[in-house]
Each structure stands twice: as C-alpha cells, then as structure tokens.
Motif scaffolding. Structure first.
Motif, PDB file in Angstrom:
ATOM      1  N   SER A  20       0.854  -1.189   0.000  1.00  0.00           N
ATOM      2  CA  SER A  20       0.000   0.000   0.000  1.00  0.00           C
ATOM      3  C   SER A  20       0.889   1.237   0.000  1.00  0.00           C
ATOM      4  O   SER A  20       2.023   1.208   0.485  1.00  0.00           O
ATOM      5  CB  SER A  20      -0.929   0.005   1.231  1.00  0.00           C
ATOM      6  OG  SER A  20      -0.167   0.009   2.445  1.00  0.00           O
ATOM      7  N   GLY A  21       0.356   2.326  -0.541  1.00  0.00           N
ATOM      8  CA  GLY A  21       1.083   3.581  -0.568  1.00  0.00           C
ATOM      9  C   GLY A  21       0.823   4.369  -1.834  1.00  0.00           C
ATOM     10  O   GLY A  21       0.274   3.843  -2.810  1.00  0.00           O
ATOM     11  N   ASP A  22       1.169   5.649  -1.800  1.00  0.00           N
ATOM     12  CA  ASP A  22       0.927   6.551  -2.926  1.00  0.00           C
ATOM     13  C   ASP A  22      -0.551   6.543  -3.325  1.00  0.00           C
ATOM     14  O   ASP A  22      -0.891   6.572  -4.504  1.00  0.00           O
ATOM     15  CB  ASP A  22       1.803   6.177  -4.136  1.00  0.00           C
ATOM     16  CG  ASP A  22       3.288   6.331  -3.838  1.00  0.00           C
ATOM     17  OD1 ASP A  22       3.635   7.209  -3.025  1.00  0.00           O
ATOM     18  OD2 ASP A  22       4.087   5.564  -4.397  1.00  0.00           O
ATOM     19  N   ILE A  42      -1.481   7.212   2.387  1.00  0.00           N
ATOM     20  CA  ILE A  42      -0.793   8.446   1.997  1.00  0.00           C
ATOM     21  C   ILE A  42       0.724   8.321   2.066  1.00  0.00           C
ATOM     22  O   ILE A  42       1.453   9.244   1.711  1.00  0.00           O
ATOM     23  CB  ILE A  42      -1.263   9.631   2.868  1.00  0.00           C
ATOM     24  CG1 ILE A  42      -0.849   9.428   4.330  1.00  0.00           C
ATOM     25  CG2 ILE A  42      -2.772   9.814   2.761  1.00  0.00           C
ATOM     26  CD1 ILE A  42      -1.154  10.619   5.212  1.00  0.00           C
ATOM     27  N   TRP A  43       1.225   7.171   2.530  1.00  0.00           N
ATOM     28  CA  TRP A  43       2.661   6.939   2.646  1.00  0.00           C
ATOM     29  C   TRP A  43       3.230   6.433   1.307  1.00  0.00           C
ATOM     30  O   TRP A  43       2.509   6.313   0.311  1.00  0.00           O
ATOM     31  CB  TRP A  43       2.925   5.920   3.759  1.00  0.00           C
ATOM     32  CG  TRP A  43       1.987   4.747   3.686  1.00  0.00           C
ATOM     33  CD1 TRP A  43       2.100   3.638   2.897  1.00  0.00           C
ATOM     34  CD2 TRP A  43       0.759   4.596   4.413  1.00  0.00           C
ATOM     35  NE1 TRP A  43       1.044   2.794   3.081  1.00  0.00           N
ATOM     36  CE2 TRP A  43       0.198   3.350   4.006  1.00  0.00           C
ATOM     37  CE3 TRP A  43       0.089   5.357   5.372  1.00  0.00           C
ATOM     38  CZ2 TRP A  43      -1.008   2.862   4.533  1.00  0.00           C
ATOM     39  CZ3 TRP A  43      -1.105   4.880   5.884  1.00  0.00           C
ATOM     40  CH2 TRP A  43      -1.643   3.655   5.464  1.00  0.00           C
ATOM     41  N   ASP A  44       4.538   6.101   1.297  1.00  0.00           N
ATOM     42  CA  ASP A  44       5.185   5.573   0.095  1.00  0.00           C
ATOM     43  C   ASP A  44       4.934   4.073  -0.046  1.00  0.00           C
ATOM     44  O   ASP A  44       4.797   3.349   0.950  1.00  0.00           O
ATOM     45  CB  ASP A  44       6.701   5.801   0.150  1.00  0.00           C
ATOM     46  CG  ASP A  44       7.075   7.277   0.086  1.00  0.00           C
ATOM     47  OD1 ASP A  44       6.270   8.064  -0.447  1.00  0.00           O
ATOM     48  OD2 ASP A  44       8.164   7.628   0.579  1.00  0.00           O
ATOM     49  N   ARG A  45       4.905   3.607  -1.274  1.00  0.00           N
ATOM     50  CA  ARG A  45       4.870   2.169  -1.518  1.00  0.00           C
ATOM     51  C   ARG A  45       6.193   1.535  -1.064  1.00  0.00           C
ATOM     52  O   ARG A  45       7.234   2.177  -1.039  1.00  0.00           O
ATOM     53  CB  ARG A  45       4.711   1.861  -3.006  1.00  0.00           C
ATOM     54  CG  ARG A  45       3.645   2.606  -3.727  1.00  0.00           C
ATOM     55  CD  ARG A  45       3.638   2.162  -5.185  1.00  0.00           C
ATOM     56  NE  ARG A  45       2.916   3.124  -6.009  1.00  0.00           N
ATOM     57  CZ  ARG A  45       2.366   2.835  -7.174  1.00  0.00           C
ATOM     58  NH1 ARG A  45       2.479   1.620  -7.673  1.00  0.00           N
ATOM     59  NH2 ARG A  45       1.720   3.751  -7.861  1.00  0.00           N
ATOM     60  N   SER A  46       6.134   0.255  -0.742  1.00  0.00           N
ATOM     61  CA  SER A  46       7.357  -0.488  -0.439  1.00  0.00           C
ATOM     62  C   SER A  46       7.946  -1.109  -1.694  1.00  0.00           C
ATOM     63  O   SER A  46       9.166  -1.186  -1.851  1.00  0.00           O
ATOM     64  CB  SER A  46       7.079  -1.573   0.608  1.00  0.00           C
ATOM     65  OG  SER A  46       6.679  -0.987   1.833  1.00  0.00           O
ATOM     66  N   LEU A  47       7.088  -1.573  -2.585  1.00  0.00           N
ATOM     67  CA  LEU A  47       7.526  -2.111  -3.861  1.00  0.00           C
ATOM     68  C   LEU A  47       7.584  -0.993  -4.896  1.00  0.00           C
ATOM     69  O   LEU A  47       6.893   0.024  -4.768  1.00  0.00           O
ATOM     70  CB  LEU A  47       6.571  -3.204  -4.345  1.00  0.00           C
ATOM     71  CG  LEU A  47       6.488  -4.473  -3.487  1.00  0.00           C
ATOM     72  CD1 LEU A  47       5.352  -5.358  -3.958  1.00  0.00           C
ATOM     73  CD2 LEU A  47       7.806  -5.234  -3.520  1.00  0.00           C
ATOM     74  N   SER A  48       8.350  -1.202  -5.938  1.00  0.00           N
ATOM     75  CA  SER A  48       8.453  -0.202  -7.000  1.00  0.00           C
ATOM     76  C   SER A  48       7.202  -0.223  -7.880  1.00  0.00           C
ATOM     77  O   SER A  48       6.444  -1.206  -7.903  1.00  0.00           O
ATOM     78  CB  SER A  48       9.685  -0.480  -7.867  1.00  0.00           C
ATOM     79  OG  SER A  48       9.503  -1.667  -8.616  1.00  0.00           O
ATOM     80  N   PHE A 283       4.513  -5.555   4.272  1.00  0.00           N
ATOM     81  CA  PHE A 283       5.680  -4.813   4.733  1.00  0.00           C
ATOM     82  C   PHE A 283       5.433  -4.152   6.088  1.00  0.00           C
ATOM     83  O   PHE A 283       6.206  -3.304   6.518  1.00  0.00           O
ATOM     84  CB  PHE A 283       6.077  -3.785   3.677  1.00  0.00           C
ATOM     85  CG  PHE A 283       6.427  -4.417   2.353  1.00  0.00           C
ATOM     86  CD1 PHE A 283       7.711  -4.859   2.103  1.00  0.00           C
ATOM     87  CD2 PHE A 283       5.445  -4.602   1.389  1.00  0.00           C
ATOM     88  CE1 PHE A 283       8.028  -5.470   0.898  1.00  0.00           C
ATOM     89  CE2 PHE A 283       5.758  -5.210   0.176  1.00  0.00           C
ATOM     90  CZ  PHE A 283       7.042  -5.648  -0.071  1.00  0.00           C
ATOM     91  N   GLY A 284       4.323  -4.549   6.753  1.00  0.00           N
ATOM     92  CA  GLY A 284       4.061  -4.074   8.100  1.00  0.00           C
ATOM     93  C   GLY A 284       3.349  -2.740   8.184  1.00  0.00           C
ATOM     94  O   GLY A 284       3.163  -2.206   9.283  1.00  0.00           O
ATOM     95  N   LYS A 285       2.962  -2.175   7.053  1.00  0.00           N
ATOM     96  CA  LYS A 285       2.198  -0.921   7.081  1.00  0.00           C
ATOM     97  C   LYS A 285       0.737  -1.248   7.373  1.00  0.00           C
ATOM     98  O   LYS A 285       0.172  -2.160   6.777  1.00  0.00           O
ATOM     99  CB  LYS A 285       2.343  -0.176   5.746  1.00  0.00           C
ATOM    100  CG  LYS A 285       3.791   0.166   5.405  1.00  0.00           C
ATOM    101  CD  LYS A 285       3.899   1.095   4.204  1.00  0.00           C
ATOM    102  CE  LYS A 285       3.325   0.506   2.938  1.00  0.00           C
ATOM    103  NZ  LYS A 285       4.105  -0.696   2.474  1.00  0.00           N
ATOM    104  N   ARG A 286       0.160  -0.517   8.290  1.00  0.00           N
ATOM    105  CA  ARG A 286      -1.193  -0.796   8.770  1.00  0.00           C
ATOM    106  C   ARG A 286      -2.172   0.182   8.120  1.00  0.00           C
ATOM    107  O   ARG A 286      -2.108   1.390   8.350  1.00  0.00           O
ATOM    108  CB  ARG A 286      -1.214  -0.687  10.292  1.00  0.00           C
ATOM    109  CG  ARG A 286      -2.499  -1.107  10.935  1.00  0.00           C
ATOM    110  CD  ARG A 286      -2.268  -1.532  12.372  1.00  0.00           C
ATOM    111  NE  ARG A 286      -1.624  -2.848  12.438  1.00  0.00           N
ATOM    112  CZ  ARG A 286      -1.349  -3.491  13.574  1.00  0.00           C
ATOM    113  NH1 ARG A 286      -1.662  -2.937  14.732  1.00  0.00           N
ATOM    114  NH2 ARG A 286      -0.782  -4.662  13.542  1.00  0.00           N
ATOM    115  N   LEU A 287      -3.088  -0.351   7.309  1.00  0.00           N
ATOM    116  CA  LEU A 287      -4.021   0.463   6.538  1.00  0.00           C
ATOM    117  C   LEU A 287      -5.374   0.526   7.239  1.00  0.00           C
ATOM    118  O   LEU A 287      -6.041  -0.500   7.406  1.00  0.00           O
ATOM    119  CB  LEU A 287      -4.186  -0.127   5.136  1.00  0.00           C
ATOM    120  CG  LEU A 287      -5.154   0.581   4.189  1.00  0.00           C
ATOM    121  CD1 LEU A 287      -4.681   1.998   3.879  1.00  0.00           C
ATOM    122  CD2 LEU A 287      -5.316  -0.224   2.900  1.00  0.00           C
TER     123      LEU A 287
END
Length: 298
Positions: A20-22, A42-48, A283-287
């Motif tokens: 998740s991200g972007d 609203i954070w950055d993605r972990s994968l490209s 990647f441990g980001k909590r949505l």
C-alpha cells in the motif's frame, strides 16, 4: 467502558494485502492481483511501480472527468468475473467478484471479522430465540447477510441498488443458501416503516456510505442522516436478545464520534467493542479501512 480496538481479520488464504502507498493498494483476491485507489494510503509504496505493474493482473485508472469512476487496464490472463471462498469459524461462503467502474469488486475483506462475529452471535441467540431475525441495511453484495443466514437467521437484506441485490442473490446461490428476504428500498424509509409496524429484530447491521441515492432519488448524507437512523434502529432492536454492528468508511469520521452516538442513542449496552478495522500489508504498514461499533446481549 471498553477501550478502543484495532480489528485485523484472521489470515484468509483467498485474500492478502500485498502493498500500500501513494494512495493505492495492491491486493490478491484468489488467483488475481489488483491495483486500485486507496485514499488513506498516503505513505510511500514499499515495492516499486514496476513491481506493481508486473504483479497486477488489472490496474484501476481513474477517469479524469470523474472523481469516482474509472476503467481497469487488464492483462489477457485476467478473468472477470471470478470467485473466492471464505472458510472460517464455521462459515463456508462463496462470492462472485467483478471489476466495476467504481473500483469496487463486490467484496470488502476487512469485514471478515464481522462475518464471524455475526455467525457466532446468531448461533448463540438461537439457544434463546427459535429463529433470530436479522436486518442488514446498506447490505451491498451480502457478506453479512450470508453469514447470518448460514447461522440460521431469518434475514432481511436492504439495499437501494437493484443490480447489487441481484449480485447478492447470486452469492446466496453460490453459497448454497436460500430464503433471504430482498428489499430494494431506501434504508431510512424502510426502517421508519418497520418502526411504525412495531417490528423487532434480534440483529441489526449497518454499513452506510458517505453519500448515496435511494431508488427514487432519495439523498443520503452520512453526517446529516445517521443520527436519526440510529434512533430508529434503537426502536427496532429487540430489548432482550440482540446484537448490533455499524461500520463507517468516511475520511475524517472518528470512532469517538460513533462511540458518542451509540451511547447517547442506545444507552448502556453490554459486551461492547469499538475502534478501527485495519489491514496489514506484507511490509508491516497498517491500513485503516473504517471505524466500527458493535455490542451484543450474548
């Protein structure tokens, strides 16, 4: 008073939040991976971005002329529609998924913990009530309705969009269930009429949108109409044998607001839990995926 909780559904083999991200999320539903908008990421993605494009079978692109609609860019091996199953806590459900112009696919995986809660509470109520009556408002494609019906409830499923009712009926058939009562109507109108009739329900489930339209053009605005709807639901809920669930997905709508409204409308209720529904990506980001409040007599 119960403390605020974060509810993460138990691991489900047919679903995972990969990244998740972007303002996007990358998810797997069964055998297919989808990339679609998520305003809270609203954070950055972990994968490209390249990783996302390689993994995704279909990517949702917003229409520049519409903040809600868009199109899916789909690879040749993507099947639409397709099916996933949910087997947890005594439940065995089957859902049809499809790519819609509103980015939805017919299923909200973060609701899985609520499905098991509904199933368990209907089973518990059945020891006291021969066939618990459950009302599902803004019921969409019917995950909560199926969970209640599979547990043995007499289920009334209300949604203002006729094609969504048809989709929910398909899910009932694929799950080998029957006898759900389908109502195509504005939820507020239906509830007010049920109050006038003196009807009661042992379980009430609400999952209202931020904005919506009824079949006759009735306008729904969450902040303007939720308080009155809750008061009507309080009149409908059985006084002795009951459970209640409400979910809200609206940016900026705090679970504290919901907790205040429930306490004011229903008074002191037993066995409460409230807080946020969340999903963890790989990647441990909590949505965060909405706020909830639920209580039960059993």
């Amino acid at each position: 008073m119960a403390d605020i909780q974060l509810i993460l559904p138990a691991p489900w083999s047919e679903y995972e939040l990969i990244d998740s991200g972007d303002f996007q999320k990358l998810e797997r539903f069964g055998e297919f991976v989808l990339a679609r908008p998520e305003p809270q990421a609203i954070w950055d993605r972990s994968l490209s971005e390249r990783d996302w494009e390689q993994r995704a079978h279909s990517i949702f692109r917003r229409d520049r002329q519409s903040p809600e609609r868009g199109d899916w860019q789909t690879k040749p091996d993507m099947r639409d529609p397709w099916f996933v199953t949910f087997k947890q806590g005594g439940l065995n459900l089957k859902f049809k998924l499809a790519l819609t112009t509103f980015k939805h696919v017919g299923l909200f995986p973060e609701q899985a913990d609520n499905w098991t809660f509904i199933h368990e509470n209907v089973k518990a109520l059945s020891a006291r009530v021969s066939r618990p009556r459950v009302l599902n408002l803004f019921a969409y494609t019917g995950g909560a309705s199926l969970a209640a019906r599979q547990a043995g409830a007499d289920v009334t499923h209300v949604d203002a969009v006729k094609p969504v009712i048809s989709w929910a009926r398909e899910n009932m058939d694929h799950s080998e269930l029957d006898n759900i009562r389908w109502v195509v109507e504005d939820a507020v109108k239906f509830v007010r009429r049920e109050v006038r009739r003196g009807n009661r329900y042992n379980g009430i489930i609400l999952d209202p949108p931020a904005y919506g339209r009824g079949p006759d053009g009735e306008k729904w605005v969450l902040e303007e109409h939720l308080n009155d709807l809750l008061k009507s639901c309080a009149d409908l809920l059985d006084r002795d044998d009951f459970f209640f669930i409400i979910n809200l997905y609206s940016l900026g709508f705090s679970s504290l607001i919901l907790e205040n409204m429930i306490r004011q409308t229903f008074g002191k209720v037993p066995n409460t839990s409230w807080g946020e529904l969340v999903m963890d990506d790989k990647f441990g980001k909590r949505l965060p995926l909405g706020v909830f409040y639920r209580f039960t007599s059993v």
